[in-house]
Design an enzyme around this catalytic site. Structure first.
Site, PDB file in Angstrom:
ATOM      1  N   ASN A  28     -14.619 -11.895 -12.387  1.00 32.95           N
ATOM      2  CA  ASN A  28     -13.164 -12.472 -12.225  1.00 32.95           C
ATOM      3  C   ASN A  28     -12.001 -11.338 -12.604  1.00 32.95           C
ATOM      4  OD1 ASN A  28     -10.861 -13.853 -12.836  1.00 32.95           O
ATOM      5  ND2 ASN A  28     -11.908 -15.785 -13.236  1.00 32.95           N
ATOM      6  N   GLY A  29     -11.356 -11.065 -11.895  1.00 34.52           N
ATOM      7  CA  GLY A  29     -10.238 -10.066 -12.237  1.00 34.52           C
ATOM      8  C   GLY A  29      -9.367 -10.242 -13.379  1.00 34.52           C
ATOM      9  N   HIS A  60       0.659  -1.203   0.121  1.00 35.85           N
ATOM     10  CA  HIS A  60       0.109  -0.126  -0.189  1.00 35.85           C
ATOM     11  C   HIS A  60       0.994   1.398   0.011  1.00 35.85           C
ATOM     12  CE1 HIS A  60      -3.430  -2.445   1.726  1.00 35.85           C
ATOM     13  NE2 HIS A  60      -3.523  -2.520   0.327  1.00 35.85           N
ATOM     14  N   GLU A  95     -14.515  -7.753  -7.952  1.00 39.10           N
ATOM     15  CA  GLU A  95     -14.304  -8.761  -7.028  1.00 39.10           C
ATOM     16  C   GLU A  95     -15.318  -9.918  -7.269  1.00 39.10           C
ATOM     17  OE1 GLU A  95     -13.577 -11.354  -4.490  1.00 39.10           O
ATOM     18  OE2 GLU A  95     -12.330  -9.503  -4.408  1.00 39.10           O
ATOM     19  N   SER A 106      -6.919  -2.207  -0.651  1.00 36.07           N
ATOM     20  CA  SER A 106      -6.391  -1.326  -1.681  1.00 36.07           C
ATOM     21  C   SER A 106      -7.590  -0.426  -2.408  1.00 36.07           C
ATOM     22  CB  SER A 106      -5.923  -2.037  -2.799  1.00 36.07           C
ATOM     23  OG  SER A 106      -6.554  -3.220  -3.148  1.00 36.07           O
ATOM     24  N   HIS A 160      -8.425  -7.622  -8.040  1.00 29.23           N
ATOM     25  CA  HIS A 160      -8.865  -8.519  -6.914  1.00 29.23           C
ATOM     26  C   HIS A 160      -9.150  -7.478  -5.525  1.00 29.23           C
ATOM     27  CE1 HIS A 160      -6.715 -10.926  -9.859  1.00 29.23           C
ATOM     28  NE2 HIS A 160      -7.561 -11.965  -9.430  1.00 29.23           N
ATOM     29  N   ASP A 200      -3.811  -8.111  -7.719  1.00 32.26           N
ATOM     30  CA  ASP A 200      -3.433  -8.605  -6.153  1.00 32.26           C
ATOM     31  C   ASP A 200      -4.183  -9.782  -5.790  1.00 32.26           C
ATOM     32  OD1 ASP A 200      -2.839  -8.659  -3.693  1.00 32.26           O
ATOM     33  OD2 ASP A 200      -3.947  -7.020  -2.904  1.00 32.26           O
TER      34      ASP A 200
END
Length: 294
Positions: A152-153, A18, A127, A109, A41, A173
Protein backbone atom coordinates in the site's frame (compact mmCIF):
# COMPACT_ATOMS: atom_id res chain seq x y z
CA UNK A 1 -13.80 9.32 -9.12
CA UNK A 2 -12.38 6.03 -10.40
CA UNK A 3 -9.06 6.70 -12.08
CA UNK A 4 -7.80 3.18 -12.92
CA UNK A 5 -4.85 4.18 -15.00
CA UNK A 6 -5.06 1.81 -17.94
CA UNK A 7 -8.18 3.63 -19.11
CA UNK A 8 -6.53 7.04 -19.02
CA UNK A 9 -2.91 6.39 -20.03
CA UNK A 10 -1.48 9.12 -22.21
CA UNK A 11 -4.30 11.58 -21.66
CA UNK A 12 -3.80 15.30 -21.00
CA UNK A 13 -3.40 14.68 -17.26
CA UNK A 14 -0.63 12.15 -17.87
CA UNK A 15 1.17 14.52 -20.22
CA UNK A 16 1.05 17.34 -17.68
CA UNK A 17 2.06 15.13 -14.74
CA UNK A 18 4.92 13.47 -16.57
CA UNK A 19 6.32 16.71 -17.95
CA UNK A 20 6.39 18.10 -14.40
CA UNK A 21 8.00 14.90 -13.12
CA UNK A 22 10.63 15.03 -15.86
CA UNK A 23 11.57 18.61 -15.10
CA UNK A 24 11.84 17.83 -11.37
CA UNK A 25 14.07 14.81 -11.94
CA UNK A 26 16.38 16.53 -14.41
CA UNK A 27 16.91 19.45 -12.05
CA UNK A 28 17.67 17.12 -9.14
CA UNK A 29 20.26 15.38 -11.29
CA UNK A 30 22.29 18.55 -11.64
CA UNK A 31 24.03 17.41 -8.48
CA UNK A 32 26.22 14.35 -8.84
CA UNK A 33 24.97 12.78 -5.61
CA UNK A 34 22.67 9.76 -5.93
CA UNK A 35 18.91 10.28 -6.02
CA UNK A 36 16.13 8.00 -4.78
CA UNK A 37 12.71 8.17 -6.44
CA UNK A 38 9.77 6.61 -4.59
CA UNK A 39 6.64 6.01 -6.68
CA UNK A 40 3.88 5.16 -4.20
CA UNK A 41 1.15 4.12 -6.67
CA UNK A 42 3.24 2.84 -9.56
CA UNK A 43 0.71 0.95 -11.70
CA UNK A 44 2.00 -1.44 -14.37
CA UNK A 45 4.75 0.76 -15.81
CA UNK A 46 3.95 0.47 -19.51
CA UNK A 47 0.52 0.88 -21.13
CA UNK A 48 -0.61 -0.52 -24.46
CA UNK A 49 -2.71 2.17 -26.13
CA UNK A 50 -4.12 -0.45 -28.48
CA UNK A 51 -5.38 -2.49 -25.50
CA UNK A 52 -8.97 -2.95 -24.36
CA UNK A 53 -8.88 -0.38 -21.57
CA UNK A 54 -7.28 2.45 -23.54
CA UNK A 55 -9.45 1.54 -26.53
CA UNK A 56 -12.61 2.18 -24.55
CA UNK A 57 -11.75 5.81 -23.82
CA UNK A 58 -9.22 6.81 -26.50
CA UNK A 59 -8.16 9.61 -24.16
CA UNK A 60 -4.58 9.40 -25.41
CA UNK A 61 -5.72 10.81 -28.75
CA UNK A 62 -6.51 14.14 -27.10
CA UNK A 63 -3.35 13.88 -25.00
CA UNK A 64 0.04 12.54 -26.05
CA UNK A 65 -1.01 12.07 -29.69
CA UNK A 66 -1.75 15.78 -29.97
CA UNK A 67 1.65 16.64 -28.56
CA UNK A 68 3.45 14.33 -31.00
CA UNK A 69 1.39 15.69 -33.89
CA UNK A 70 2.37 19.22 -32.89
CA UNK A 71 6.01 18.20 -32.81
CA UNK A 72 5.75 16.60 -36.26
CA UNK A 73 4.12 19.76 -37.58
CA UNK A 74 6.86 21.94 -36.09
CA UNK A 75 4.30 23.98 -34.16
CA UNK A 76 5.73 23.64 -30.66
CA UNK A 77 7.45 26.88 -29.58
CA UNK A 78 11.21 26.43 -29.36
CA UNK A 79 11.37 27.30 -25.65
CA UNK A 80 8.70 24.70 -24.86
CA UNK A 81 10.19 22.04 -27.12
CA UNK A 82 13.55 22.34 -25.43
CA UNK A 83 11.97 21.67 -22.04
CA UNK A 84 9.72 18.76 -23.03
CA UNK A 85 12.15 16.97 -25.38
CA UNK A 86 13.56 14.66 -22.67
CA UNK A 87 10.00 13.48 -21.96
CA UNK A 88 9.18 13.06 -25.64
CA UNK A 89 12.44 11.19 -26.22
CA UNK A 90 11.28 8.51 -23.78
CA UNK A 91 7.91 8.23 -25.56
CA UNK A 92 9.60 7.86 -28.92
CA UNK A 93 12.10 5.34 -27.57
CA UNK A 94 9.24 3.19 -26.25
CA UNK A 95 7.66 3.18 -29.71
CA UNK A 96 10.81 2.88 -31.82
CA UNK A 97 10.12 -0.75 -32.80
CA UNK A 98 6.38 -0.43 -33.38
CA UNK A 99 5.39 -1.45 -36.89
CA UNK A 100 2.72 0.40 -38.77
CA UNK A 101 2.22 3.02 -36.09
CA UNK A 102 4.33 5.66 -34.41
CA UNK A 103 2.43 5.47 -31.11
CA UNK A 104 1.32 2.33 -29.31
CA UNK A 105 3.01 2.30 -25.89
CA UNK A 106 2.90 4.90 -23.18
CA UNK A 107 5.31 4.77 -20.23
CA UNK A 108 3.83 5.22 -16.79
CA UNK A 109 5.70 7.17 -14.14
CA UNK A 110 7.99 4.32 -12.97
CA UNK A 111 9.18 3.51 -16.48
CA UNK A 112 9.59 7.18 -17.37
CA UNK A 113 11.60 7.66 -14.19
CA UNK A 114 13.76 4.63 -14.92
CA UNK A 115 14.54 5.87 -18.43
CA UNK A 116 15.68 9.21 -17.01
CA UNK A 117 17.80 7.80 -14.17
CA UNK A 118 21.58 7.89 -14.00
CA UNK A 119 23.74 4.94 -12.93
CA UNK A 120 23.84 6.15 -9.33
CA UNK A 121 20.08 6.71 -8.99
CA UNK A 122 17.54 4.25 -7.58
CA UNK A 123 13.79 3.70 -7.93
CA UNK A 124 11.39 2.22 -5.39
CA UNK A 125 8.14 1.35 -7.19
CA UNK A 126 5.21 0.35 -4.97
CA UNK A 127 1.96 -1.20 -6.15
CA UNK A 128 -0.79 -2.84 -4.08
CA UNK A 129 -2.99 -4.39 -6.80
CA UNK A 130 -1.77 -8.02 -7.07
CA UNK A 131 -1.95 -8.37 -10.85
CA UNK A 132 -0.56 -4.91 -11.49
CA UNK A 133 2.29 -5.69 -9.10
CA UNK A 134 3.13 -8.86 -11.02
CA UNK A 135 3.12 -6.96 -14.32
CA UNK A 136 5.32 -4.21 -12.89
CA UNK A 137 7.73 -6.69 -11.30
CA UNK A 138 8.10 -8.55 -14.60
CA UNK A 139 8.85 -5.27 -16.39
CA UNK A 140 11.77 -4.53 -14.06
CA UNK A 141 12.96 -8.08 -13.48
CA UNK A 142 16.74 -8.17 -13.18
CA UNK A 143 17.05 -4.39 -12.88
CA UNK A 144 19.28 -3.80 -9.87
CA UNK A 145 18.48 -0.07 -9.81
CA UNK A 146 14.75 -0.67 -9.35
CA UNK A 147 12.98 -2.34 -6.46
CA UNK A 148 9.32 -3.27 -6.96
CA UNK A 149 7.31 -3.93 -3.80
CA UNK A 150 3.73 -5.13 -3.33
CA UNK A 151 2.65 -2.58 -0.76
CA UNK A 152 0.00 0.00 0.00
CA UNK A 153 1.66 3.20 -1.17
CA UNK A 154 0.30 5.20 1.75
CA UNK A 155 2.32 3.01 4.14
CA UNK A 156 5.50 3.81 2.21
CA UNK A 157 5.30 7.44 3.27
CA UNK A 158 6.42 6.26 6.67
CA UNK A 159 8.24 2.99 6.14
CA UNK A 160 10.43 4.01 3.19
CA UNK A 161 11.55 7.42 4.44
CA UNK A 162 14.07 8.85 4.71
CA UNK A 163 15.97 7.15 1.87
CA UNK A 164 19.55 6.18 2.54
CA UNK A 165 20.65 8.47 -0.30
CA UNK A 166 19.33 11.46 1.72
CA UNK A 167 18.12 12.99 -1.57
CA UNK A 168 14.76 11.98 -2.94
CA UNK A 169 11.65 12.62 -4.99
CA UNK A 170 8.40 11.08 -3.75
CA UNK A 171 5.61 10.79 -6.34
CA UNK A 172 2.15 10.21 -4.85
CA UNK A 173 -0.31 9.43 -7.61
CA UNK A 174 -3.35 7.64 -6.11
CA UNK A 175 -6.14 6.30 -8.36
CA UNK A 176 -8.93 8.23 -6.57
CA UNK A 177 -11.03 5.06 -6.61
CA UNK A 178 -12.48 5.61 -3.14
CA UNK A 179 -13.58 8.64 -1.17
CA UNK A 180 -11.15 10.46 1.08
CA UNK A 181 -8.08 10.53 -1.19
CA UNK A 182 -7.60 14.27 -0.75
CA UNK A 183 -7.52 13.84 3.03
CA UNK A 184 -5.09 10.94 2.69
CA UNK A 185 -2.83 13.11 0.54
CA UNK A 186 -2.57 15.71 3.30
CA UNK A 187 -2.20 13.13 6.08
CA UNK A 188 0.40 11.18 4.12
CA UNK A 189 2.35 14.30 3.30
CA UNK A 190 2.50 15.36 6.94
CA UNK A 191 3.68 11.91 8.00
CA UNK A 192 6.32 11.84 5.28
CA UNK A 193 7.52 15.39 5.89
CA UNK A 194 8.15 14.64 9.56
CA UNK A 195 10.52 11.85 8.51
CA UNK A 196 12.07 13.50 5.46
CA UNK A 197 11.61 17.28 5.52
CA UNK A 198 14.17 17.99 2.78
CA UNK A 199 12.60 15.67 0.22
CA UNK A 200 10.77 16.86 -2.87
CA UNK A 201 7.17 15.64 -2.98
CA UNK A 202 4.97 15.57 -6.08
CA UNK A 203 1.27 14.98 -5.37
CA UNK A 204 -1.13 14.43 -8.26
CA UNK A 205 -4.85 15.15 -8.09
CA UNK A 206 -7.78 15.39 -10.54
CA UNK A 207 -9.69 18.63 -10.90
CA UNK A 208 -13.24 17.33 -10.88
CA UNK A 209 -15.14 18.47 -7.80
CA UNK A 210 -13.75 21.99 -7.41
CA UNK A 211 -15.14 22.36 -3.90
CA UNK A 212 -13.10 19.33 -2.87
CA UNK A 213 -10.03 20.75 -4.60
CA UNK A 214 -10.45 24.09 -2.83
CA UNK A 215 -10.81 22.31 0.51
CA UNK A 216 -7.67 20.31 -0.26
CA UNK A 217 -5.70 23.47 -1.04
CA UNK A 218 -6.95 25.14 2.14
CA UNK A 219 -5.90 22.11 4.19
CA UNK A 220 -2.46 22.17 2.61
CA UNK A 221 -2.07 25.82 3.49
CA UNK A 222 -3.05 25.10 7.08
CA UNK A 223 -0.23 22.57 7.41
CA UNK A 224 2.21 25.48 7.49
CA UNK A 225 4.71 23.51 5.42
CA UNK A 226 6.99 25.90 3.52
CA UNK A 227 7.50 25.95 -0.23
CA UNK A 228 4.30 24.42 -1.59
CA UNK A 229 3.80 25.09 -5.30
CA UNK A 230 0.46 24.42 -6.99
CA UNK A 231 0.36 23.67 -10.71
CA UNK A 232 -2.92 23.11 -12.54
CA UNK A 233 -4.07 22.63 -16.11
CA UNK A 234 -7.74 22.81 -17.08
CA UNK A 235 -9.11 21.82 -20.49
CA UNK A 236 -12.56 23.36 -20.07
CA UNK A 237 -14.42 25.91 -17.98
CA UNK A 238 -15.89 24.85 -14.61
CA UNK A 239 -19.28 23.15 -14.74
CA UNK A 240 -22.13 23.00 -12.26
CA UNK A 241 -21.76 19.23 -11.87
CA UNK A 242 -18.43 17.58 -11.01
CA UNK A 243 -16.56 16.36 -14.09
CA UNK A 244 -12.94 15.77 -15.05
CA UNK A 245 -12.09 19.33 -16.12
CA UNK A 246 -8.41 19.41 -15.27
CA UNK A 247 -5.39 18.06 -13.50
CA UNK A 248 -3.12 19.33 -10.77
CA UNK A 249 0.25 18.78 -9.14
CA UNK A 250 1.34 19.92 -5.71
CA UNK A 251 5.12 20.17 -5.40
CA UNK A 252 6.69 20.52 -1.96
CA UNK A 253 10.29 21.76 -1.98
CA UNK A 254 10.15 22.30 -5.75
CA UNK A 255 13.29 22.76 -7.84
CA UNK A 256 14.34 26.36 -8.12
CA UNK A 257 13.55 26.65 -11.84
CA UNK A 258 10.26 24.72 -11.92
CA UNK A 259 7.97 27.74 -11.63
CA UNK A 260 9.81 29.50 -14.45
CA UNK A 261 9.76 26.40 -16.66
CA UNK A 262 6.06 25.71 -16.13
CA UNK A 263 5.29 29.35 -16.89
CA UNK A 264 6.63 28.61 -20.38
CA UNK A 265 5.07 25.16 -20.81
CA UNK A 266 1.60 25.60 -19.25
CA UNK A 267 0.18 28.26 -21.61
CA UNK A 268 1.06 26.11 -24.61
CA UNK A 269 -0.53 23.00 -23.09
CA UNK A 270 -3.66 24.98 -22.17
CA UNK A 271 -3.99 26.12 -25.77
CA UNK A 272 -3.28 22.67 -27.20
CA UNK A 273 -5.65 20.73 -24.95
CA UNK A 274 -8.29 23.37 -24.26
CA UNK A 275 -11.76 22.63 -25.58
CA UNK A 276 -13.45 25.50 -27.41
CA UNK A 277 -10.60 27.83 -26.40
CA UNK A 278 -11.41 27.26 -22.71
CA UNK A 279 -8.08 25.87 -21.62
CA UNK A 280 -6.43 27.56 -18.65
CA UNK A 281 -3.64 27.05 -16.17
CA UNK A 282 -2.69 28.05 -12.66
CA UNK A 283 0.72 28.53 -11.05
CA UNK A 284 0.42 29.47 -7.41
CA UNK A 285 2.53 29.37 -4.28
CA UNK A 286 0.32 28.07 -1.48
CA UNK A 287 3.03 28.64 1.11
CA UNK A 288 6.38 30.35 0.65
CA UNK A 289 8.10 32.11 -2.25
CA UNK A 290 6.45 34.67 -4.50
CA UNK A 291 2.70 34.15 -4.99
CA UNK A 292 1.71 34.13 -8.65
CA UNK A 293 -1.46 33.09 -10.46
CA UNK A 294 -2.48 32.62 -14.08
Amino acid sequence: MNYRHAYHAGNFADVFKHIVLTRVLLYMQRKEAALRVIDTHAGIGRYDLSGVEAGKTLEWRSGIEQVLDAKAAGSIPAAVLELITPYLDVIEQENSTVKGSSLRYYPGSPLLTRKLMRAQDRLSALELHPQDFKTLAALFEGDYQTRVTELNGWLALGAHLPPKEKRGVVLVDPPFEIAGEFDRLVEGLMKAHRRFATGTYALWYPVKDRREVNRFIANLKETGLPKILRLELAVRAPSQEPRFDGTGMIIINPPYLLQEEMTKISPWLATLFGENNQGSYKIEWINGEERTKK
